[in-house]
Scaffold this motif. Sequence first.
Motif, PDB file in Angstrom:
ATOM      1  N   THR A  27       0.761  -1.368   0.073  1.00 33.77           N
ATOM      2  CA  THR A  27      -0.028   0.010   0.017  1.00 33.77           C
ATOM      3  C   THR A  27       0.694   1.228   0.076  1.00 33.77           C
ATOM      4  O   THR A  27       0.213   2.285  -0.266  1.00 33.77           O
ATOM      5  CB  THR A  27      -0.750   0.089   1.255  1.00 33.77           C
ATOM      6  N   ASN A  28       2.071   1.174   0.148  1.00 30.82           N
ATOM      7  CA  ASN A  28       2.920   2.323   0.253  1.00 30.82           C
ATOM      8  C   ASN A  28       3.672   2.486  -1.206  1.00 30.82           C
ATOM      9  O   ASN A  28       4.304   3.692  -1.486  1.00 30.82           O
ATOM     10  CB  ASN A  28       4.200   2.280   1.394  1.00 30.82           C
ATOM     11  N   LEU A  29       3.386   1.716  -1.888  1.00 33.58           N
ATOM     12  CA  LEU A  29       3.987   1.859  -3.316  1.00 33.58           C
ATOM     13  C   LEU A  29       3.375   3.131  -4.180  1.00 33.58           C
ATOM     14  O   LEU A  29       2.438   3.539  -4.297  1.00 33.58           O
ATOM     15  CB  LEU A  29       3.480   0.664  -4.228  1.00 33.58           C
ATOM     16  N   LYS A  30       4.561   3.806  -4.785  1.00 34.30           N
ATOM     17  CA  LYS A  30       4.415   4.993  -5.189  1.00 34.30           C
ATOM     18  C   LYS A  30       4.574   4.871  -6.740  1.00 34.30           C
ATOM     19  O   LYS A  30       3.939   5.567  -7.844  1.00 34.30           O
ATOM     20  CB  LYS A  30       5.331   6.134  -4.761  1.00 34.30           C
ATOM     21  N   TRP A  31       5.454   4.046  -7.097  1.00 33.84           N
ATOM     22  CA  TRP A  31       6.164   3.919  -8.462  1.00 33.84           C
ATOM     23  C   TRP A  31       5.975   2.419  -9.129  1.00 33.84           C
ATOM     24  O   TRP A  31       6.482   1.642  -8.159  1.00 33.84           O
ATOM     25  CB  TRP A  31       7.427   4.309  -8.392  1.00 33.84           C
ATOM     26  N   LEU A  32       5.179   2.004  -9.919  1.00 35.79           N
ATOM     27  CA  LEU A  32       5.066   0.812 -10.345  1.00 35.79           C
ATOM     28  C   LEU A  32       5.328   0.616 -11.897  1.00 35.79           C
ATOM     29  O   LEU A  32       4.541   1.144 -12.531  1.00 35.79           O
ATOM     30  CB  LEU A  32       3.600  -0.006 -10.046  1.00 35.79           C
ATOM     31  N   ASP A  33       6.037  -0.421 -12.415  1.00 33.01           N
ATOM     32  CA  ASP A  33       6.626  -0.524 -13.822  1.00 33.01           C
ATOM     33  C   ASP A  33       6.013  -2.063 -14.090  1.00 33.01           C
ATOM     34  O   ASP A  33       6.912  -2.859 -13.588  1.00 33.01           O
ATOM     35  CB  ASP A  33       7.968  -0.191 -13.952  1.00 33.01           C
ATOM     36  N   LEU A  34       5.061  -2.194 -14.776  1.00 38.33           N
ATOM     37  CA  LEU A  34       4.632  -3.471 -15.294  1.00 38.33           C
ATOM     38  C   LEU A  34       4.532  -3.531 -16.955  1.00 38.33           C
ATOM     39  O   LEU A  34       4.173  -4.066 -17.492  1.00 38.33           O
ATOM     40  CB  LEU A  34       3.380  -3.841 -14.867  1.00 38.33           C
ATOM     41  N   SER A  35       5.501  -2.594 -17.588  1.00 38.75           N
ATOM     42  CA  SER A  35       5.457  -2.496 -19.054  1.00 38.75           C
ATOM     43  C   SER A  35       6.209  -3.787 -19.432  1.00 38.75           C
ATOM     44  O   SER A  35       6.830  -4.680 -19.009  1.00 38.75           O
ATOM     45  CB  SER A  35       6.238  -1.201 -19.286  1.00 38.75           C
ATOM     46  N   PHE A  36       5.955  -3.864 -20.763  1.00 35.68           N
ATOM     47  CA  PHE A  36       6.436  -5.071 -21.569  1.00 35.68           C
ATOM     48  C   PHE A  36       6.349  -6.435 -20.841  1.00 35.68           C
ATOM     49  O   PHE A  36       7.354  -7.241 -20.761  1.00 35.68           O
ATOM     50  CB  PHE A  36       8.124  -4.758 -22.014  1.00 35.68           C
ATOM     51  N   ASN A  37       5.193  -6.569 -20.664  1.00 35.74           N
ATOM     52  CA  ASN A  37       4.592  -8.122 -20.230  1.00 35.74           C
ATOM     53  C   ASN A  37       3.269  -8.400 -20.872  1.00 35.74           C
ATOM     54  O   ASN A  37       3.341  -7.962 -22.159  1.00 35.74           O
ATOM     55  CB  ASN A  37       4.182  -7.818 -18.736  1.00 35.74           C
ATOM     56  N   ASN A  38       2.744  -9.307 -20.395  1.00 37.45           N
ATOM     57  CA  ASN A  38       1.428  -9.873 -21.233  1.00 37.45           C
ATOM     58  C   ASN A  38       0.414  -9.731 -20.468  1.00 37.45           C
ATOM     59  O   ASN A  38      -0.480 -10.523 -20.477  1.00 37.45           O
ATOM     60  CB  ASN A  38       1.544 -11.349 -21.531  1.00 37.45           C
ATOM     61  N   ILE A  39       0.177  -8.857 -19.781  1.00 35.50           N
ATOM     62  CA  ILE A  39      -1.111  -8.514 -19.002  1.00 35.50           C
ATOM     63  C   ILE A  39      -2.221  -8.149 -19.895  1.00 35.50           C
ATOM     64  O   ILE A  39      -2.191  -7.196 -20.716  1.00 35.50           O
ATOM     65  CB  ILE A  39      -0.716  -7.322 -17.919  1.00 35.50           C
ATOM     66  N   LYS A  40      -3.556  -8.632 -19.662  1.00 34.09           N
ATOM     67  CA  LYS A  40      -4.701  -8.518 -20.426  1.00 34.09           C
ATOM     68  C   LYS A  40      -5.810  -7.516 -19.717  1.00 34.09           C
ATOM     69  O   LYS A  40      -6.540  -7.275 -20.275  1.00 34.09           O
ATOM     70  CB  LYS A  40      -5.229  -9.912 -20.727  1.00 34.09           C
ATOM     71  N   GLN A  41      -5.665  -7.615 -18.539  1.00 35.26           N
ATOM     72  CA  GLN A  41      -6.448  -6.936 -17.520  1.00 35.26           C
ATOM     73  C   GLN A  41      -5.850  -6.141 -16.264  1.00 35.26           C
ATOM     74  O   GLN A  41      -4.938  -6.772 -15.667  1.00 35.26           O
ATOM     75  CB  GLN A  41      -7.430  -7.989 -17.213  1.00 35.26           C
ATOM     76  N   ILE A  42      -6.409  -4.882 -16.031  1.00 38.79           N
ATOM     77  CA  ILE A  42      -5.855  -4.047 -15.018  1.00 38.79           C
ATOM     78  C   ILE A  42      -6.810  -4.637 -13.779  1.00 38.79           C
ATOM     79  O   ILE A  42      -8.004  -4.380 -13.871  1.00 38.79           O
ATOM     80  CB  ILE A  42      -6.200  -2.806 -15.134  1.00 38.79           C
ATOM     81  N   GLU A  43      -6.070  -5.554 -12.749  1.00 43.47           N
ATOM     82  CA  GLU A  43      -6.509  -5.798 -11.676  1.00 43.47           C
ATOM     83  C   GLU A  43      -5.771  -5.940 -10.502  1.00 43.47           C
ATOM     84  O   GLU A  43      -4.580  -5.711 -10.622  1.00 43.47           O
ATOM     85  CB  GLU A  43      -7.204  -7.238 -11.726  1.00 43.47           C
ATOM     86  N   GLY A  44      -6.025  -5.768  -9.353  1.00 43.23           N
ATOM     87  CA  GLY A  44      -5.321  -5.911  -8.021  1.00 43.23           C
ATOM     88  C   GLY A  44      -4.417  -4.534  -7.736  1.00 43.23           C
ATOM     89  O   GLY A  44      -3.696  -4.331  -6.874  1.00 43.23           O
ATOM     90  N   LEU A  45      -5.146  -3.371  -8.263  1.00 41.63           N
ATOM     91  CA  LEU A  45      -4.396  -2.273  -7.827  1.00 41.63           C
ATOM     92  C   LEU A  45      -5.107  -1.478  -6.924  1.00 41.63           C
ATOM     93  O   LEU A  45      -4.916  -0.303  -6.806  1.00 41.63           O
ATOM     94  CB  LEU A  45      -3.898  -1.404  -9.288  1.00 41.63           C
TER      95      LEU A  45
END
Length: 87
Positions: A27-45
Motif C-alpha cells: 500500500t505504500n507503493l508510489k511507482w510501479l512499472d509493469l511494462s513489456f509484459n503480457n497483462i490482459k486486464q488491470i486488476e489488483g491495484l
Amino acid sequence: MESFVRLEKLQLDNNIIEKIENISHLTNLKWLDLSFNNIKQIEGLDKLVNLTDLSLYNNKIMILDGLQNCTKLNIFSVGNNLIKSFE
C-alpha cells in the motif's frame, strides 16, 4: 512478505507477467512499472492508493478499468496496448 510493505518503487517490466497479483499489500507503493509484459486486464491495484506513477506500456490490455482508487496518479503510461476506447 511483510518486509516489503514499506516498498515505494517496484520495477517488474519485461517479465512475461500475465496477471497482476500478490501486490495488493504494498500500500505504500508510489511507482510501479509493469511494462513489456503480457497483462490482459488491470486488476489488483485497487488498494494501491498511493500510486503516483504507473506504467502498463506494451501489454495486451483491452479495457481501462480497475484504477478508480488510484486518484494520486500523475503519470500513467498505457500506450501500445489493445485499448479501443479511452472513456
